[in-house]
Structure formats: structure tokens, C-alpha cells
Design a protein around this motif. Structure first.
Motif, PDB file in Angstrom:
ATOM      1  N   ALA A   8      57.314 -58.264  21.194  1.00 10.02           N
ATOM      2  CA  ALA A   8      57.887 -57.537  22.597  1.00 10.02           C
ATOM      3  C   ALA A   8      58.197 -58.908  23.535  1.00 10.02           C
ATOM      4  CB  ALA A   8      57.057 -56.639  23.340  1.00 10.02           C
ATOM      5  N   TYR A   9      59.707 -58.878  23.840  1.00 13.89           N
ATOM      6  CA  TYR A   9      60.113 -59.835  24.508  1.00 13.89           C
ATOM      7  C   TYR A   9      60.252 -59.228  26.083  1.00 13.89           C
ATOM      8  CZ  TYR A   9      63.285 -63.707  25.808  1.00 13.89           C
ATOM      9  OH  TYR A   9      63.868 -64.973  26.332  1.00 13.89           O
ATOM     10  N   ARG A  10      59.580 -59.749  26.908  1.00 17.48           N
ATOM     11  CA  ARG A  10      59.427 -59.136  28.279  1.00 17.48           C
ATOM     12  C   ARG A  10      59.224 -60.157  29.328  1.00 17.48           C
ATOM     13  NH1 ARG A  10      54.362 -57.518  25.816  1.00 17.48           N
ATOM     14  NH2 ARG A  10      52.775 -58.643  26.792  1.00 17.48           N
ATOM     15  N   PRO A  11      59.426 -59.869  30.688  1.00 21.21           N
ATOM     16  CA  PRO A  11      59.308 -60.769  31.829  1.00 21.21           C
ATOM     17  C   PRO A  11      57.824 -61.149  31.827  1.00 21.21           C
ATOM     18  CG  PRO A  11      60.551 -58.869  32.752  1.00 21.21           C
ATOM     19  CD  PRO A  11      60.042 -58.560  31.170  1.00 21.21           C
ATOM     20  N   VAL A  12      57.634 -62.421  32.035  1.00 24.37           N
ATOM     21  CA  VAL A  12      56.246 -63.089  32.209  1.00 24.37           C
ATOM     22  C   VAL A  12      56.166 -64.082  33.310  1.00 24.37           C
ATOM     23  CG1 VAL A  12      54.270 -64.074  31.153  1.00 24.37           C
ATOM     24  CG2 VAL A  12      55.672 -62.552  29.727  1.00 24.37           C
ATOM     25  N   VAL A  13      55.014 -64.281  34.141  1.00 24.09           N
ATOM     26  CA  VAL A  13      54.799 -65.199  35.114  1.00 24.09           C
ATOM     27  C   VAL A  13      54.123 -66.166  34.547  1.00 24.09           C
ATOM     28  CG1 VAL A  13      53.932 -65.667  37.220  1.00 24.09           C
ATOM     29  CG2 VAL A  13      55.332 -63.518  36.955  1.00 24.09           C
ATOM     30  N   PHE A  14      54.734 -67.468  34.526  1.00 25.17           N
ATOM     31  CA  PHE A  14      53.885 -68.803  34.353  1.00 25.17           C
ATOM     32  C   PHE A  14      53.265 -69.447  35.384  1.00 25.17           C
ATOM     33  CE2 PHE A  14      56.132 -67.665  30.338  1.00 25.17           C
ATOM     34  CZ  PHE A  14      55.279 -68.354  29.348  1.00 25.17           C
ATOM     35  N   ARG A  26      61.396 -64.910  30.750  1.00 26.87           N
ATOM     36  CA  ARG A  26      60.887 -63.808  29.964  1.00 26.87           C
ATOM     37  C   ARG A  26      60.233 -64.529  28.647  1.00 26.87           C
ATOM     38  NH1 ARG A  26      63.706 -58.886  29.431  1.00 26.87           N
ATOM     39  NH2 ARG A  26      63.787 -59.155  27.402  1.00 26.87           N
ATOM     40  N   SER A  27      59.355 -63.892  27.892  1.00 26.33           N
ATOM     41  CA  SER A  27      58.482 -64.510  26.803  1.00 26.33           C
ATOM     42  C   SER A  27      57.908 -63.409  26.065  1.00 26.33           C
ATOM     43  CB  SER A  27      57.350 -65.482  27.252  1.00 26.33           C
ATOM     44  OG  SER A  27      56.597 -65.884  26.499  1.00 26.33           O
ATOM     45  N   THR A  28      57.290 -63.855  24.676  1.00 29.11           N
ATOM     46  CA  THR A  28      56.701 -62.825  23.826  1.00 29.11           C
ATOM     47  C   THR A  28      54.956 -63.070  24.049  1.00 29.11           C
ATOM     48  OG1 THR A  28      56.609 -64.646  22.128  1.00 29.11           O
ATOM     49  CG2 THR A  28      58.249 -62.946  22.063  1.00 29.11           C
ATOM     50  N   MET A  29      54.688 -63.935  24.858  1.00 27.51           N
ATOM     51  CA  MET A  29      53.318 -64.227  25.189  1.00 27.51           C
ATOM     52  C   MET A  29      52.857 -62.986  25.807  1.00 27.51           C
ATOM     53  SD  MET A  29      52.913 -68.099  25.867  1.00 27.51           S
ATOM     54  CE  MET A  29      51.213 -68.273  25.872  1.00 27.51           C
ATOM     55  N   THR A  42      54.636 -55.891  39.205  1.00 27.89           N
ATOM     56  CA  THR A  42      53.462 -56.386  38.453  1.00 27.89           C
ATOM     57  C   THR A  42      53.753 -56.958  37.089  1.00 27.89           C
ATOM     58  OG1 THR A  42      51.977 -54.888  39.709  1.00 27.89           O
ATOM     59  CG2 THR A  42      51.049 -56.178  37.836  1.00 27.89           C
ATOM     60  N   TYR A  43      53.701 -58.069  36.654  1.00 29.08           N
ATOM     61  CA  TYR A  43      53.957 -58.765  35.603  1.00 29.08           C
ATOM     62  C   TYR A  43      52.628 -59.543  34.920  1.00 29.08           C
ATOM     63  CZ  TYR A  43      58.622 -58.450  37.187  1.00 29.08           C
ATOM     64  OH  TYR A  43      59.773 -57.961  37.712  1.00 29.08           O
ATOM     65  N   PRO A  44      52.716 -59.839  33.660  1.00 29.91           N
ATOM     66  CA  PRO A  44      51.297 -60.535  33.159  1.00 29.91           C
ATOM     67  C   PRO A  44      51.618 -62.024  33.595  1.00 29.91           C
ATOM     68  CG  PRO A  44      52.825 -59.267  31.399  1.00 29.91           C
ATOM     69  CD  PRO A  44      53.433 -59.273  32.757  1.00 29.91           C
ATOM     70  N   VAL A  45      50.399 -62.466  33.722  1.00 26.99           N
ATOM     71  CA  VAL A  45      50.564 -63.920  34.365  1.00 26.99           C
ATOM     72  C   VAL A  45      49.802 -64.824  33.187  1.00 26.99           C
ATOM     73  CG1 VAL A  45      48.459 -63.856  35.540  1.00 26.99           C
ATOM     74  CG2 VAL A  45      50.036 -65.637  36.036  1.00 26.99           C
ATOM     75  N   ILE A  46      50.570 -66.062  32.937  1.00 22.87           N
ATOM     76  CA  ILE A  46      49.859 -66.942  32.021  1.00 22.87           C
ATOM     77  C   ILE A  46      49.783 -68.276  32.839  1.00 22.87           C
ATOM     78  CG2 ILE A  46      50.559 -68.534  29.846  1.00 22.87           C
ATOM     79  CD1 ILE A  46      50.294 -65.512  29.371  1.00 22.87           C
ATOM     80  N   ASP A  47      48.543 -68.761  32.781  1.00 18.53           N
ATOM     81  CA  ASP A  47      48.228 -70.074  33.696  1.00 18.53           C
ATOM     82  C   ASP A  47      48.292 -71.282  32.597  1.00 18.53           C
ATOM     83  OD1 ASP A  47      47.489 -69.019  36.096  1.00 18.53           O
ATOM     84  OD2 ASP A  47      45.357 -68.462  35.152  1.00 18.53           O
ATOM     85  N   VAL A  48      49.039 -72.333  33.094  1.00 21.38           N
ATOM     86  CA  VAL A  48      49.427 -73.441  32.362  1.00 21.38           C
ATOM     87  C   VAL A  48      48.912 -74.537  33.069  1.00 21.38           C
ATOM     88  CG1 VAL A  48      51.655 -72.657  31.120  1.00 21.38           C
ATOM     89  CG2 VAL A  48      51.757 -73.602  33.292  1.00 21.38           C
ATOM     90  N   GLU A  49      48.528 -75.821  32.368  1.00 21.96           N
ATOM     91  CA  GLU A  49      47.729 -76.800  32.809  1.00 21.96           C
ATOM     92  C   GLU A  49      48.901 -77.698  33.532  1.00 21.96           C
ATOM     93  OE1 GLU A  49      44.747 -77.759  32.775  1.00 21.96           O
ATOM     94  OE2 GLU A  49      44.283 -75.787  31.747  1.00 21.96           O
TER      95      GLU A  49
END
Length: 85
Positions: A8-14, A26-29, A42-49
Motif C-alpha cells: 500500500a502506498y499511502r501518506p506517512v509522516v517522517f 507518501r511511502s510504503t513504509m 492522523t497518519y503513521p509516523v516514522i522516526d528517522v535519525e
């Protein structure tokens, strides 16, 4: 594209952990954690270094290496021709 084989390719917050910076793309993560974005959704969140907000090259805090000194030391040690005699 073939159906049912692509993620699934959907909106994601980095979100950058080092700097106070986040961006929506947008990402598949996937992620179990979510955050509320500026639009109220509300969106899934991915924390990056590290991101462009905290990377030394983009922030202008990168150090310049002394490349000329390294080349000169190499030439002194091995000669100008690189050891081809």
C-alpha cells in the motif's frame, strides 16, 4: 501493475529525531505509531535519525577536509608517478 502484489502506498509522516522537523509524504513504509498532522488527520509516523534539517551538509556545519595536504603527502611518500617505473 499487477493487482494484489504491491504494498500500500499511502501518506506517512517522517519525523527527524535530531531536529524539530517533520514532513508528510507518501511511502510504503508502515508503523504502529501515529501522529496528528496539521490538517487534523492522523497518519503513521516514522522516526528517522537524520534528515535535511539536521544533516551537516544541508545545515552548513560540514567541515572541509584538507584534501590538498593528503595528496601532497601521498606524492611525497610514493612519488609523482604513482610507483610506475
Amino acid at each position: 501493475m499487477k493487482p494484489a502484489i504491491h504494498p500500500a502506498y499511502r501518506p506517512v509522516v517522517f519525523r527527524d529525531k535530531a531536529g524539530d522537523f517533520a514532513f508528510l509524504t507518501r511511502s510504503t513504509m508502515t508503523s504502529d505509531r501515529t501522529t496528528e498532522w496539521e490538517d487534523g488527520r492522523t497518519y503513521p509516523v516514522i522516526d528517522v535519525e537524520i534528515s535535511c534539517a539536521s544533516h551537516p551538509f544541508y545545515t552548513g556545519t560540514a567541515r572541509v577536509l584538507d584534501a590538498a595536504g593528503r595528496v601532497e603527502r601521498f606524492e611525497q611518500r610514493y612519488g609523482r608517478d604513482g610507483g610506475r617505473r
